[in-house]
Design an enzyme around this catalytic site. Sequence first.
Site, PDB file in Angstrom:
ATOM      1  N   GLY A  63      12.791 -18.787  31.636  1.00 49.31           N
ATOM      2  CA  GLY A  63      13.093 -19.697  32.738  1.00 49.31           C
ATOM      3  C   GLY A  63      14.337 -19.350  33.529  1.00 49.31           C
ATOM      4  O   GLY A  63      14.363 -19.482  34.760  1.00 49.31           O
ATOM      5  N   THR A 109       9.188 -29.279  17.772  1.00 45.77           N
ATOM      6  CA  THR A 109       9.003 -30.327  18.772  1.00 45.77           C
ATOM      7  C   THR A 109       9.231 -29.761  20.170  1.00 45.77           C
ATOM      8  O   THR A 109      10.218 -29.061  20.401  1.00 45.77           O
ATOM      9  CB  THR A 109       9.992 -31.476  18.497  1.00 45.77           C
ATOM     10  OG1 THR A 109       9.716 -32.009  17.214  1.00 45.77           O
ATOM     11  CG2 THR A 109       9.893 -32.559  19.542  1.00 45.77           C
ATOM     12  N   CYS A 141      27.565  -3.919  24.063  1.00 40.87           N
ATOM     13  CA  CYS A 141      27.211  -4.269  22.694  1.00 40.87           C
ATOM     14  C   CYS A 141      27.861  -5.596  22.355  1.00 40.87           C
ATOM     15  O   CYS A 141      28.610  -6.154  23.137  1.00 40.87           O
ATOM     16  CB  CYS A 141      27.633  -3.173  21.719  1.00 40.87           C
ATOM     17  SG  CYS A 141      29.296  -3.364  21.079  1.00 40.87           S
ATOM     18  N   ASN A 167      14.975  -4.359  33.442  1.00 41.32           N
ATOM     19  CA  ASN A 167      16.061  -5.270  33.805  1.00 41.32           C
ATOM     20  C   ASN A 167      17.296  -4.551  34.328  1.00 41.32           C
ATOM     21  O   ASN A 167      18.102  -5.137  35.024  1.00 41.32           O
ATOM     22  CB  ASN A 167      16.445  -6.152  32.617  1.00 41.32           C
ATOM     23  CG  ASN A 167      16.661  -5.361  31.354  1.00 41.32           C
ATOM     24  OD1 ASN A 167      15.788  -4.613  30.914  1.00 41.32           O
ATOM     25  ND2 ASN A 167      17.833  -5.504  30.764  1.00 41.32           N
TER      26      ASN A 167
HETATM   27  C1  LIG Z   1      13.718  -7.756  30.398  1.00 38.22           C
HETATM   28  C2  LIG Z   1      14.309  -8.869  29.609  1.00 38.22           C
HETATM   29  N1  LIG Z   1      13.714  -9.274  28.468  1.00 38.22           N
HETATM   30  C3  LIG Z   1      14.205 -10.272  27.725  1.00 38.22           C
HETATM   31  C4  LIG Z   1      15.346 -10.941  28.112  1.00 38.22           C
HETATM   32  C5  LIG Z   1      15.866 -12.045  27.217  1.00 38.22           C
HETATM   33  O1  LIG Z   1      15.521 -13.292  27.711  1.00 38.22           O
HETATM   34  P1  LIG Z   1      16.316 -14.588  27.249  1.00 38.22           P
HETATM   35  O2  LIG Z   1      17.682 -14.478  27.837  1.00 38.22           O
HETATM   36  O3  LIG Z   1      15.562 -15.745  27.809  1.00 38.22           O
HETATM   37  O4  LIG Z   1      16.308 -14.622  25.766  1.00 38.22           O
HETATM   38  C6  LIG Z   1      16.003 -10.565  29.289  1.00 38.22           C
HETATM   39  C7  LIG Z   1      17.239 -11.241  29.745  1.00 38.22           C
HETATM   40  O5  LIG Z   1      18.349 -10.894  29.391  1.00 38.22           O
HETATM   41  C8  LIG Z   1      15.476  -9.501  30.053  1.00 38.22           C
HETATM   42  O6  LIG Z   1      16.072  -9.092  31.175  1.00 38.22           O
END
Ligand SMILES: Cc1ncc(COP(=O)(O)O)c(C=O)c1O
Lengths: 396, 370
Positions: A203, A240, A336, A154
């Site tokens: 999503g 649910t 953080c 990410n």
């Molecule tokens: C690689 C990765 N994993 C997990 C997440 C967490 O996803 P969510 O924001 O839907 O909890 C993110 C987003 O911040 C991400 O970039």
Amino acid sequence: MTYLDHAATTPVLPEVLAAMTEQLGRVGNASSLHASGRAARRAAEQARERLAEALGARPSEVLFTGGGTESDNLAVKGLFWARRQADPRRRRIVVSPAEHHAVLDSVEWLATHEGAEVTWLRVEPSGRVTPQALAEALGDGSDVAVASVMWANNEIGTVSDIAELAATAHDVGVPLHTDAVQAVGQVLVDFGASGVDALTMTGHKLGGPMGAGVLLLRREAECTPLLHGGGQERDVRSGTLDVAAIVGLGVATVSAVHGRVERAAELRRLRDRLVAGVVEQVPDVRLNGAPLDDVVRSGPGRLPGNAHLSFPGAEGDALLMLLDARGIECSTGSACSAGVARPSHVLTAVGADPDRARSSLRFSLGHTSTDADVDALLAVVAPVVERARRAGMGRR
Amino acid sequence: MRLLAAMSGGVDSAVAAALAVDAGHDVTGVHLALSPDRQTLRSGARGCCSVEDAHDARRVADELGIPFYVWDLADRFREDVVDDFVAEYEAGRTPNPCLRCNEKIKFTAVLDRARALGFDAVVTGHHARLADGELRRSVDAGKDQSYVLGVLTPEQLAAAVFPLGGMTKDRVREIAAERGFAVATKADSHDICFIPDGDTRGFLAKKLGSRPGPLVDAATGATVGEHDGTYGFTVGQRRGLGISVGDQQPRYVLGIEPVTRTVTIGTADLAGVDEITTAGPTWTAGAPALPFRAQVQLRAHGRPVGCEVAAGADGGLVVRLDEVQRGVAAGQSAVLYEPDAERGDHVVGQAAIRTAARQRTPDRAATAAD
Ligand SMILES: Cc1ncc(COP(=O)(O)O)c(C=O)c1O
């Protein structure tokens, strides 16, 4: 406003908004037996089927969750518990140090509270995990509960060869989980063809709603639930169903996957322009992660919408603030809970020194990005970097 | 103006930022992260830099619709404030860390960075008046913070904005409540922010370890007890001496000698001083011609007394007090004021106290209370 932070979240697609609005106006619990319940169930199951098809999975392999974080927690903890239950010698978790905190902190929690042992994978300077590194870490695999390697990072956007890694893990009988939150919609993600046992997606990174995600889980994979209750989602994730969110998630995933090839090409064009333009104005800028034209398994080795740059001598914090003041939104990658910038664990994992890590910014493009966004950044980047260099925070 | 609002998460800095926005300035909020390990302060509810405080500050900034950032100044704060605090106690002096923080952190590190980033000034929630470059006491005498700002130079004051000096603390809380700020009723922070449990002696003991030495009676020269470290004492202190003397008269700490680790104690009649020497002064405007008449305040919340200020040795000052004072500790600042009932006492400057002694009134009993 110039939004260059699509990896944090990206605007909801109009067709998602329409589908969710329509669904929100209806009554019905998907677990109820009457007509309203049946209608809700039908909407959710249609979404499940379409999403499964878009990602090369079977509908029964789709577990709806509350997002990427929950899916990561469920996969790591659930697979660990189930595999250790089946054989108490399996206490080891093999994981890359460049994972998202949803994976890292789950692993660390298991180490602290459940007696898990962690083996950290060697990561290439590009951020990639190689099959060799995984094979070395797994050994004969007999004591390994689960391995986890993200499909695409990410922060720096590096893509790993997940199919190859899954085959490596399976050679020694270990299941592989992958966090594909950033990969879906930008690179080809085919769950079945990849061979992985569990895959996280969410999503809100592809035009769907926040708080809605999926864990794709192979039918034969044993996974201990985190949430107990009504037994929804194969008894692995009770609660649910949020039908409107699921409908939105389904529409978003189908759109993102079907439009992927054209959109990826456009993102890549814009991203390459952005990087070239910044390099021209700030010649000593450095690209973090894999090269722009890197290739993995005949696809991009770097997410086409990702540019991650270090500006030597400037603080990421100061750059972010100066850009924000000029209407340009990007990210320093990691913060953080209290908002204090720390050198990113991802950059540290790929061997960057703390100064380089602290001087970096992530620009991430998405479905609404245009040439005008790139132009807006290029119009201000040189003076912003110069000013941030003069401000050098807290140093003497 | 482009203003940087230092937002601690408390009610004062929240209202100060709000008033700066109301005045039409372009305001950006920053919270200063000063503790190296932010989690440790979570339970110490009243530290000024806990995670909750950052959240409270962010909430206010979001309500005001201004950008908000957290600046990590933990390293600078440790070097310039915490380490200095420990070293001063180690040397037998009694430092004022809030004054040091204003001097080195808020109006040096933060101000320098703010200027480099294109801001014109820093706005804080200090209770002090500042107009035309003149620093004055707050209208709220009980909340006045001019003492801990007395160290600022003309350049620093020129880039400071204190919107709260003209109002009482009650009015500040009212404004916060009118605006619906959740921090309107938040408790004031009294303690030293990096010692949230208030146990200064325990904090110093952890840093400096046990360094035992004698407690000596000034009148007789006799050793009357032992202590674990001179850092547990402040000149003028009466409680917690850990000794009992036959005559039932209260004893005060008169002096601390760090090399031999001797703490000298004595009765009230010996505790008073009327002449102070200081290190080199700082002035809020140009240096005044010496000597001059002024009022001096010798510790935070101390009562000001009339004095004459003259040149001393090594670029320092000699401050001759009109009244004998007790509890004058080396290391504290002597902040000099020009009395002005109407516009607020004007801060002229300050200097750190080096020595304090009884010089001119040997037979008069001490008049000042603790
Ligand atoms: C690689 C990765 N994993 C997990 C997440 C967490 O996803 P969510 O924001 O839907 O909890 C993110 C987003 O911040 C991400 O970039």
